[in-house]
Design an enzyme around this catalytic site. Sequence first.
Site, PDB file in Angstrom:
ATOM      1  N   ALA B  71       0.854  -1.194   0.000  1.00 44.79           N
ATOM      2  CA  ALA B  71       0.000   0.000   0.000  1.00 44.79           C
ATOM      3  C   ALA B  71       0.886   1.238   0.000  1.00 44.79           C
ATOM      4  O   ALA B  71       0.717   2.149   0.802  1.00 44.79           O
ATOM      5  CB  ALA B  71      -0.908  -0.011   1.214  1.00 44.79           C
ATOM      6  N   ASN B 100       6.594   5.416 -15.585  1.00 42.48           N
ATOM      7  CA  ASN B 100       5.206   5.136 -15.224  1.00 42.48           C
ATOM      8  C   ASN B 100       4.570   6.428 -14.713  1.00 42.48           C
ATOM      9  O   ASN B 100       5.110   7.094 -13.829  1.00 42.48           O
ATOM     10  CB  ASN B 100       5.181   4.049 -14.135  1.00 42.48           C
ATOM     11  N   CYS B 131      -3.586   1.916 -10.234  1.00 36.80           N
ATOM     12  CA  CYS B 131      -3.026   1.859  -8.882  1.00 36.80           C
ATOM     13  C   CYS B 131      -4.160   1.715  -7.861  1.00 36.80           C
ATOM     14  O   CYS B 131      -5.038   2.565  -7.802  1.00 36.80           O
ATOM     15  CB  CYS B 131      -2.218   3.109  -8.551  1.00 36.80           C
ATOM     16  N   ASN B 193      -1.839  -5.018 -13.280  1.00 37.33           N
ATOM     17  CA  ASN B 193      -1.422  -4.360 -12.066  1.00 37.33           C
ATOM     18  C   ASN B 193      -1.889  -5.246 -10.902  1.00 37.33           C
ATOM     19  O   ASN B 193      -2.342  -6.362 -11.125  1.00 37.33           O
ATOM     20  CB  ASN B 193      -2.040  -2.949 -11.980  1.00 37.33           C
ATOM     21  N   GLY B 245       3.291 -11.955 -11.212  1.00 41.25           N
ATOM     22  CA  GLY B 245       3.748 -13.196 -10.593  1.00 41.25           C
ATOM     23  C   GLY B 245       4.833 -13.949 -11.331  1.00 41.25           C
ATOM     24  O   GLY B 245       5.068 -15.122 -11.049  1.00 41.25           O
ATOM     25  N   THR B 267       7.763  -8.278  -8.372  1.00 44.33           N
ATOM     26  CA  THR B 267       8.025  -8.764  -7.022  1.00 44.33           C
ATOM     27  C   THR B 267       9.192  -9.744  -6.948  1.00 44.33           C
ATOM     28  O   THR B 267       9.923  -9.777  -5.956  1.00 44.33           O
ATOM     29  CB  THR B 267       6.742  -9.424  -6.476  1.00 44.33           C
TER      30      THR B 267
END
Lengths: 302, 302, 252, 252
Positions: B71, B100, B131, B193, B245, B267
Amino acid sequence: MVDLSVNIGGGLTLKNPIMTASGTYGYGEEFADFIDLSRLGGIIVKGTTLQPRQGNPYPRMVETPSGMLNAVGLQNKGVDYFVKHIYPRICDIDTALVVNVSGADVSDYVGVCERLSDFDKIAAVEINISCPNVKQGGMSWGTTTAGAAAVTEACRKAWNRTMIVKLTPNVTDVTQIARAAQDAGADAVSLVNTFLGMAIDVERRRPYLSTITGGLSGAAIRPIAVRMVWQVAQAVTIPVIGLGGIMNGRDVVEFLLAGAKAVQIGTANFIDPQVTIKAIDYLHDYMARRSLNTLSELTMLS
Amino acid sequence: MVDLSVNIGGGLTLKNPIMTASGTYGYGEEFADFIDLSRLGGIIVKGTTLQPRQGNPYPRMVETPSGMLNAVGLQNKGVDYFVKHIYPRICDIDTALVVNVSGADVSDYVGVCERLSDFDKIAAVEINISCPNVKQGGMSWGTTTAGAAAVTEACRKAWNRTMIVKLTPNVTDVTQIARAAQDAGADAVSLVNTFLGMAIDVERRRPYLSTITGGLSGAAIRPIAVRMVWQVAQAVTIPVIGLGGIMNGRDVVEFLLAGAKAVQIGTANFIDPQVTIKAIDYLHDYMARRSLNTLSELTMLS
Amino acid sequence: MKQQMDFDVKDSLQLGGNYGLLKLRPIAQEMPLIEPGQFAQVEVPNCKTTYLRRPISINYADKHELWLLVRRAGAGTNALCDLRAGAKLNLVLPLGSGFSTQVSGRVLLMGGGVGIAPLLMLGQRLLANKTDVTFLLGARTANEVLQLDLFRQMGETHVATDDGTLGHHGLVTTHPVLAEHFDHVACCGPMPMMRAVTAIAKERSINCEMSLENTMACGVGACLCCVEDTSDEGNVCVCTQGPVFNINRLKW
Amino acid sequence: MKQQMDFDVKDSLQLGGNYGLLKLRPIAQEMPLIEPGQFAQVEVPNCKTTYLRRPISINYADKHELWLLVRRAGAGTNALCDLRAGAKLNLVLPLGSGFSTQVSGRVLLMGGGVGIAPLLMLGQRLLANKTDVTFLLGARTANEVLQLDLFRQMGETHVATDDGTLGHHGLVTTHPVLAEHFDHVACCGPMPMMRAVTAIAKERSINCEMSLENTMACGVGACLCCVEDTSDEGNVCVCTQGPVFNINRLKW
């Protein structure tokens, strides 16, 4: 004195909030060797349709990170076979027996509800407008407020006991669908059904599933499911039944804190066939340690 | 002879299809100790807004099964600081530099694009209408075709190099949003996203995140992301950039087989800061073993 | 009765480079009676990238121990093979319905690769039932002909290797012994091998059973993921009606 | 320079019931120079339920080995403590900016629980810089006062335990030695302790540094998840500008 009983709408009280999710627990019998089924708050048997269905071709399953995709496609022997041959075997289990109802068009759903209504020991139906693995019906009903309302309203006329409507997470705003189901007469909503997903075998350069896409379940989806349950619990007045990636008692508490009145455990039964009992025991201890006597006291702190 | 170069629209050719995802790779510099940044197909720097933003209060992150919720809320020093102080440091990295772009209302997006347009070494902008962690704007633009079209159309007028529009997966039909972006002038779309999610600390009976909900990323969401990329690749004619992912080279190939022209790794950089290079090498070997010379030959078999 | 049981890894052997043999001892519960051809759903305690259990055929079991023969086929089975003595392992067992153990006439037990796993127990049971058995074991190469000594102790054992490093040179389905007369065949191996054997058995109307290894989730007939399309009932669960099927039920 | 390195677990010790000490040896690469207070992002190779690395403060490091002192705080750290000698471990290090090592006057190093971890290296470095240090170590109970012998070897060491089983009976922040004059305090421990020490230091205007342990994802300043709100720059990354902060930057 911890009292785990909970009312999930339409006058149905469960002895505890832990139920098993449709399509992951067969008819309950499959797990009788592992646990005392009468300890469960409820058993939701697999999706039942008006006519027998062979489901989708094999392969139907592929493992994914902390989850799995399935494309079973509602294989079942039809409602007539269920009431004649399966219901008699399971109707005396001392737990809330819930039948998950699926169909292509509204008349299919209604037909199953009518056929089931003669059988007193069916405590509730769960109207499945969220199956991602059938070409006709299923999820297509649950992605619009009009579709959700149409199926719910029709089934409401054919079923006077507790009616749960099972929602799909594959929508922009699940609270709108939940409200539509509530306004059309649902006693409760359950969410989430599986997320539409896909996995590809890079060695064979083909999708793993015969149907290309399937439904994603398992721990992977829990954060999205918890968020949706939290949103819906604030948007409707009827009970919300939470599911999606519950792996243990901690996760059960997470859903209850998010606003669910009860929960369903699904995929986790494949990994630990005794997970339901362990979760009930965990919940009881969790409440006792905090001197919480009823589930209504189990809320978020501010 | 394996050629990994790929055109992702608006005349922009990447040396290979592996880019880094916005918000997970800082400005690239943070990973310079671990890899040769010039080997990357592209670097998408963090979300940049017209004015500086402090983002959301701590805590901003919680780990979930095979994933994480964040967040952050677009913390950045604003476009002026970026072009004055950061751009000069990174503009000579021999890779496609993509910024971005985020904002609350359309004029914010346009303002950032206009400010960036003087800087030649910015190969493309990625318009972030997805977002989930800001109260105003962000995802709210990307959940309707009208919102997606409005932002895309306005930015198109202010930016004449490659424009990628980054889509949110939190919608019923992502192909409609993708088509709206295409029709409004996007050169490419990138998806997905993060998924809006939530996790609760059952010991403290509070949400883990200061904002209650956050964006779910990581391996957990890959099957849903692959499905959406596969759907969008069939629904639009512009290039699709896949993300969500990706943990290794195998996953890169999975997205390319699903129809993506390029991918973004996010990630996974937190778990293996060298994952991008390993994925490029894997892809090269995968192609060579199969005597595939160009990415256009890397398709599903029937 | 099916149950969930914790085991100690008593011994962990690496076989033929690509296989592992785990010898397990129950920690608390008594070992249930296990039929040849049944399997266990095995938790993978030491792998970050697996989620579900792995269905593994039971290689050997008595009151005190249980053997699992595992092929390194992916992250999960690799992790299982990498388990060392002293590790703990949780199993759900016994699952599925096994091979017929009351058979008459000349019996051939035919295995390919790790598919020989259930045939060890089956051979032992048939011998106990005074049934003579002939074994035909196939593998890619000599050192992948698993547990050969144990099979030879039980009866006439033929071998075929793809590279000819041991026994007949060629696919196990081309072994000359297949030309002889058999009344009953029990088979487990890779799909191409099982399909070829099915064709031979049907053509010569030999009673024949196959052990399938469809992808599984629950292992107890609840999820309906592992179905095989049968001639009599359509899609049925391999985990409960199988893994062993008489070929007259298969649509191969 | 930050790097990703593979280590062998040379030794794995269980301390005080709730802690583990991993002694690691680099496999191939040379050990980088590590400053006291820096940390490593540690992969958890043996836990099914963790996904990200775990940021662990570096307890000791020289050319040949590196120590990690780990508190069993959840599934990930439990798995790390359960690693045995012979296991492999992947680390990203060195990360963050550590404690000041050029300090003058009377110096107190204050640690609570596992917070003593970075103080071991810091004490060694300060002694090497000819700076005398006093240690004040707190824990819940005697056997959780970690590495006490090593601290005593370095200098005057005071102890406080919540249950009074060793040293001062009570919170470390109530230890009488705190009444004495100190020019510089370096502190690492639970948040309530660090806030209390900050209050004391501010009141007596002692120069003071705190080592924070905000929840982290990337560890290299890319994701902005671990931010602390500072008085000078607002939200800054604890993983790069910290984990050690002078209290005059903190809004506590």
